[in-house]
Motif scaffolding. Structure first.
Motif, PDB file in Angstrom:
ATOM      1  N   PHE A 200       0.844  -1.191   0.000  1.00 43.08           N
ATOM      2  CA  PHE A 200       0.000   0.000   0.000  1.00 43.08           C
ATOM      3  C   PHE A 200       0.882   1.244   0.000  1.00 43.08           C
ATOM      4  O   PHE A 200       1.970   1.254   0.586  1.00 43.08           O
ATOM      5  CB  PHE A 200      -0.917   0.028   1.227  1.00 43.08           C
ATOM      6  CG  PHE A 200      -1.967  -1.046   1.226  1.00 43.08           C
ATOM      7  CD1 PHE A 200      -3.199  -0.822   0.630  1.00 43.08           C
ATOM      8  CD2 PHE A 200      -1.707  -2.289   1.793  1.00 43.08           C
ATOM      9  CE1 PHE A 200      -4.175  -1.815   0.621  1.00 43.08           C
ATOM     10  CE2 PHE A 200      -2.672  -3.284   1.784  1.00 43.08           C
ATOM     11  CZ  PHE A 200      -3.900  -3.053   1.190  1.00 43.08           C
ATOM     12  N   SER A 201       0.405   2.304  -0.658  1.00 42.36           N
ATOM     13  CA  SER A 201       1.148   3.567  -0.725  1.00 42.36           C
ATOM     14  C   SER A 201       0.376   4.654   0.026  1.00 42.36           C
ATOM     15  O   SER A 201      -0.844   4.703  -0.036  1.00 42.36           O
ATOM     16  CB  SER A 201       1.382   3.977  -2.173  1.00 42.36           C
ATOM     17  OG  SER A 201       2.224   3.037  -2.828  1.00 42.36           O
ATOM     18  N   TYR A 202       1.134   5.516   0.707  1.00 38.27           N
ATOM     19  CA  TYR A 202       0.536   6.512   1.572  1.00 38.27           C
ATOM     20  C   TYR A 202       1.114   7.895   1.284  1.00 38.27           C
ATOM     21  O   TYR A 202       2.296   8.013   0.900  1.00 38.27           O
ATOM     22  CB  TYR A 202       0.797   6.169   3.049  1.00 38.27           C
ATOM     23  CG  TYR A 202       0.276   4.819   3.467  1.00 38.27           C
ATOM     24  CD1 TYR A 202      -0.985   4.681   4.016  1.00 38.27           C
ATOM     25  CD2 TYR A 202       1.054   3.673   3.286  1.00 38.27           C
ATOM     26  CE1 TYR A 202      -1.479   3.433   4.403  1.00 38.27           C
ATOM     27  CE2 TYR A 202       0.582   2.427   3.670  1.00 38.27           C
ATOM     28  CZ  TYR A 202      -0.682   2.310   4.232  1.00 38.27           C
ATOM     29  OH  TYR A 202      -1.149   1.076   4.599  1.00 38.27           O
ATOM     30  N   LEU A 203       0.318   8.921   1.488  1.00 37.07           N
ATOM     31  CA  LEU A 203       0.745  10.314   1.347  1.00 37.07           C
ATOM     32  C   LEU A 203       0.452  11.055   2.640  1.00 37.07           C
ATOM     33  O   LEU A 203      -0.609  10.885   3.237  1.00 37.07           O
ATOM     34  CB  LEU A 203      -0.008  11.013   0.214  1.00 37.07           C
ATOM     35  CG  LEU A 203       0.071  10.393  -1.182  1.00 37.07           C
ATOM     36  CD1 LEU A 203      -0.857  11.145  -2.123  1.00 37.07           C
ATOM     37  CD2 LEU A 203       1.502  10.425  -1.695  1.00 37.07           C
ATOM     38  N   LEU A 204       1.404  11.885   3.070  1.00 36.42           N
ATOM     39  CA  LEU A 204       1.185  12.772   4.212  1.00 36.42           C
ATOM     40  C   LEU A 204       1.072  14.191   3.677  1.00 36.42           C
ATOM     41  O   LEU A 204       1.920  14.649   2.898  1.00 36.42           O
ATOM     42  CB  LEU A 204       2.332  12.671   5.206  1.00 36.42           C
ATOM     43  CG  LEU A 204       2.570  11.301   5.843  1.00 36.42           C
ATOM     44  CD1 LEU A 204       3.714  11.372   6.855  1.00 36.42           C
ATOM     45  CD2 LEU A 204       1.319  10.758   6.497  1.00 36.42           C
ATOM     46  N   THR A 205       0.020  14.891   4.089  1.00 37.37           N
ATOM     47  CA  THR A 205      -0.261  16.234   3.557  1.00 37.37           C
ATOM     48  C   THR A 205      -0.593  17.184   4.698  1.00 37.37           C
ATOM     49  O   THR A 205      -0.870  16.768   5.827  1.00 37.37           O
ATOM     50  CB  THR A 205      -1.455  16.203   2.589  1.00 37.37           C
ATOM     51  OG1 THR A 205      -2.671  16.005   3.330  1.00 37.37           O
ATOM     52  CG2 THR A 205      -1.326  15.097   1.557  1.00 37.37           C
ATOM     53  N   ASN A 206      -0.593  18.478   4.363  1.00 35.56           N
ATOM     54  CA  ASN A 206      -1.241  19.451   5.244  1.00 35.56           C
ATOM     55  C   ASN A 206      -1.994  20.442   4.372  1.00 35.56           C
ATOM     56  O   ASN A 206      -1.795  20.512   3.165  1.00 35.56           O
ATOM     57  CB  ASN A 206      -0.258  20.146   6.187  1.00 35.56           C
ATOM     58  CG  ASN A 206       0.787  20.970   5.484  1.00 35.56           C
ATOM     59  OD1 ASN A 206       0.625  21.370   4.328  1.00 35.56           O
ATOM     60  ND2 ASN A 206       1.896  21.236   6.145  1.00 35.56           N
ATOM     61  N   GLN A 207      -2.888  21.188   5.009  1.00 36.18           N
ATOM     62  CA  GLN A 207      -3.747  22.101   4.251  1.00 36.18           C
ATOM     63  C   GLN A 207      -4.045  23.327   5.092  1.00 36.18           C
ATOM     64  O   GLN A 207      -4.285  23.196   6.294  1.00 36.18           O
ATOM     65  CB  GLN A 207      -5.050  21.393   3.880  1.00 36.18           C
ATOM     66  CG  GLN A 207      -5.933  22.183   2.932  1.00 36.18           C
ATOM     67  CD  GLN A 207      -7.102  21.360   2.405  1.00 36.18           C
ATOM     68  OE1 GLN A 207      -7.470  20.359   3.022  1.00 36.18           O
ATOM     69  NE2 GLN A 207      -7.667  21.754   1.285  1.00 36.18           N
TER      70      GLN A 207
END
Length: 207
Positions: A200-207
């Protein structure tokens, strides 16, 4: 500090990555790419400047599955190149029909990329380049996915690993219209880190 590398004549460094097999260090900078040995001695320097302005490095990823280096800049609307690991001055071309923007086209907005396992149902997509980029304005930007998986070998290099435009399970392709909506310009998603674990592939973001 036993060794250092400095080049203050340009606009600063953006990214650094190390080839674990050879110890070679790659540095992405404003208007420059550098290839350094394990002691930080300069082996290659590539001018990536553009007549339209400073070209910041947005992506610098080693694709050790296919022995190549992926680089993308903010100029040319976020275009990418595939370079040889042993000599970054040698850029290999890919099908011009895929020569569309990939990375963010300005210094401020984010682009994050990493190599991970590709969609199991897509031929020649054993490992792909996952790219996540903040939605920005400009020609063709509404056609550029904010999150995508891209093939990294042969004639399909940089094509989205996506076999059926009506079935999203065959690949990763997420579009956004926020780059065209001025009301959302202060609430953009910034992509920080991406990784793959156990398929599985994951992304960490902020907004």
């Amino acid at each position: 500090v036993s060794q250092d590398f400095e080049d203050s004549s340009h606009g600063g460094f953006n990214h650094l990555t190390v080839d674990s097999a050879t110890g070679i260090v790659y540095v992405g900078a404003v208007n420059r790419l550098y290839q350094l040995d394990a002691d930080l001695g300069k082996q290659e320097e590539v001018d990536t400047s553009d007549s339209n302005g400073d070209n910041g490095n947005k992506v610098l990823v080693i694709d050790d599955q296919h022995d190549q280096l992926v680089t993308c800049g903010s100029q040319l609307d976020g275009h990418c190149q595939i370079r040889q690991l042993d000599d970054i001055s040698q850029a290999t071309s890919y099908d011009s029909s895929t020569n569309l923007p990939v990375a963010a086209n300005n210094p401020e907005d984010s682009t994050m990329a990493f190599i991970g396992p590709g969609p199991s149902d897509v031929a020649d997509a054993d490992f792909v380049l996952y790219v996540a980029t903040t939605a920005t304005e400009g020609d063709l930007r509404d056609r550029i996915p904010v999150v995508s998986s891209r093939n990294m070998q042969g004639s399909k290099t940089m094509r989205i690993s996506y076999t059926d435009p009506f079935i999203s399970s065959d690949g990763t392709k997420i579009l956004s219209k926020t780059g065209l909506d001025a009301s959302l310009s202060n609430n953009k998603i910034q992509y920080k880190v991406g990784f793959s674990v156990e398929g599985f592939s994951y992304l960490l973001t902020n907004q």
